[in-house]
Design an enzyme around this catalytic site. Sequence first.
Site, PDB file in Angstrom:
ATOM      1  N   TRP A  34     -29.087  17.713  17.949  1.00  0.00           N
ATOM      2  CA  TRP A  34     -27.882  17.734  18.779  1.00  0.00           C
ATOM      3  C   TRP A  34     -27.409  16.304  19.007  1.00  0.00           C
ATOM      4  CZ3 TRP A  34     -30.266  22.273  18.543  1.00  0.00           C
ATOM      5  CH2 TRP A  34     -29.554  23.433  18.853  1.00  0.00           C
ATOM      6  N   TRP A  36     -25.460  14.373  21.494  1.00  0.00           N
ATOM      7  CA  TRP A  36     -25.745  13.459  22.616  1.00  0.00           C
ATOM      8  C   TRP A  36     -27.220  13.478  22.991  1.00  0.00           C
ATOM      9  CZ3 TRP A  36     -23.396  14.452  28.172  1.00  0.00           C
ATOM     10  CH2 TRP A  36     -23.599  15.766  28.561  1.00  0.00           C
ATOM     11  N   ASP A 165     -22.113  23.184  29.165  1.00  0.00           N
ATOM     12  CA  ASP A 165     -21.613  24.387  28.493  1.00  0.00           C
ATOM     13  C   ASP A 165     -21.043  25.497  29.382  1.00  0.00           C
ATOM     14  OD1 ASP A 165     -22.843  22.853  26.585  1.00  0.00           O
ATOM     15  OD2 ASP A 165     -24.110  24.436  25.792  1.00  0.00           O
ATOM     16  N   GLU A 400     -35.859  21.260  30.836  1.00  0.00           N
ATOM     17  CA  GLU A 400     -34.433  21.061  30.520  1.00  0.00           C
ATOM     18  C   GLU A 400     -33.630  20.873  31.806  1.00  0.00           C
ATOM     19  OE1 GLU A 400     -32.890  24.315  28.243  1.00  0.00           O
ATOM     20  OE2 GLU A 400     -30.939  23.354  27.893  1.00  0.00           O
TER      21      GLU A 400
HETATM   22  C1  DGY Z   1     -26.473  26.434  22.979  1.00  0.00           C
HETATM   23  O1  DGY Z   1     -26.934  27.020  22.002  1.00  0.00           O
HETATM   24  O2  DGY Z   1     -26.368  26.950  24.100  1.00  0.00           O
HETATM   25  C2  DGY Z   1     -26.046  25.046  22.832  1.00  0.00           C
HETATM   26  O3  DGY Z   1     -26.033  24.390  24.028  1.00  0.00           O
HETATM   27  C3  DGY Z   1     -24.721  24.956  22.155  1.00  0.00           C
HETATM   28  O4  DGY Z   1     -24.576  23.683  21.633  1.00  0.00           O
END
Ligand code: DGY
Length: 431
Positions: A34, A36, A165, A400
């Site tokens: 990924w 960033w 997100d 996370e």
């Molecule tokens: C996910 O799969 O939720 C990621 O954050 C998308 O990039």
Amino acid sequence: MSTTSLVDRAISVLRLNDTGVFTKPGPHQYPHQWNWDSALVALGLSHFDLPRAQLEIRSLLSGQWRDGMLPSVVYHSVPSDYFPNPEFWQIESSPNAPGVPTTGITQPPLLATVVRLIHDRHPMPDFIQEVLPAMLHWHRWLHTARDADGRGLACILHPWESGTDDSPRWRHLLAAIQPEAVPEFQRGDTKHVPALERPHRAEYERFIYLIDVFRKLGYSHRELLAHSPFLVQDILFNSILFRADEDLRALAVGLGQPTAEIDGWLSRVLSNFDARFWDEGLGLYFDYDLRSGSPIRVNTASTFLPLFAGLPSKKQAQRLVQEHLLDPNEYAFSGDVRHWVTTTARLEPTWEPRRYWRGPVWIIMNWFIIEGLRRYGFDDVAEAIQQDTLGLIEASGFREYYDVRDGSGCGSVDFSWSAALLLELLKSPSH
Ligand code: DGY
């Protein structure tokens, strides 16, 4: 736990997720590279293995599109059980797609800032010479292909481009999108993490629908700006871009290269940032929905990101901290909220203490906020957040994100950027 053993544990998480070429953000949930995340991983690696940090950056840049876009994910290691997979993105419908599998969207441009931070500590002029053109290419793309209204502010087309997100900032915008048909798909994200810590179904369906729209438009920037149902100017993204433009400028100056183009980007953002994002009545920054032509009045921790970029005046910074960060109804401890900094203000009806970007503490947001507070001289508040952050990691490991009530870990285990930022935080002035 001693600082030394925390450092050792952080290094082992980065080693655990190291594939030799790139570092997975998390061992099960996120098995690819990924954007960033990788920038922050490089920052962490630079504290103990500079060549490996440089390799991380090279691998990320290997996914760059011909037009300059640096995608949100490079799929080095397929197959995997991660969804959406490269077959779903169908990037070959674009003439700009690179020769390796990637997504068709970008992520917050943190890379130039990280490269400058590393270079300031461990000068690496040859490496800068090597990577500067690719970073310039990406920023130029952001300032052209993503300048939807000529103001110099970049727009995002998908909540995943925001990095935050499923932030509640996107909720109403997504609800207003009524897909005619959502392609068939099977979620992969709830295989490794409990569903209540991941996005709601309604939002997730629209995430997938948006990808379907983009692939049908062949990822043409003109078409996307004209037709994407989601089109937002995001304060977090633009704050990170502004600081990264400044960092890119400093790197170019160091190499004796011209900076007129970057100066132009910086001055356009400076002249438009406040007019677009600042709400003088409330003393908060809000994102802007370009489709409806109105601010998105949802109070989340993204409002503190301009501090990281040095964009607010002293008075604006004072208001952000005194009226919001320290307000127990919003971000300070109160009732069952016992940790800094909840990603959504407590008073928002969409606040959820364990769900992804709806409330939990994220180490990345705390790092941005700590850096921003130090920049403006709020050292005591920065130190309080730093201590709480270290305490969370010590008690719950490199997760996370963390439940703001009891600090228990959520989402992926052994999360790379939490480990990388622990190493960075321990290097900061108070240590
Ligand atoms: C996910 O799969 O939720 C990621 O954050 C998308 O990039």
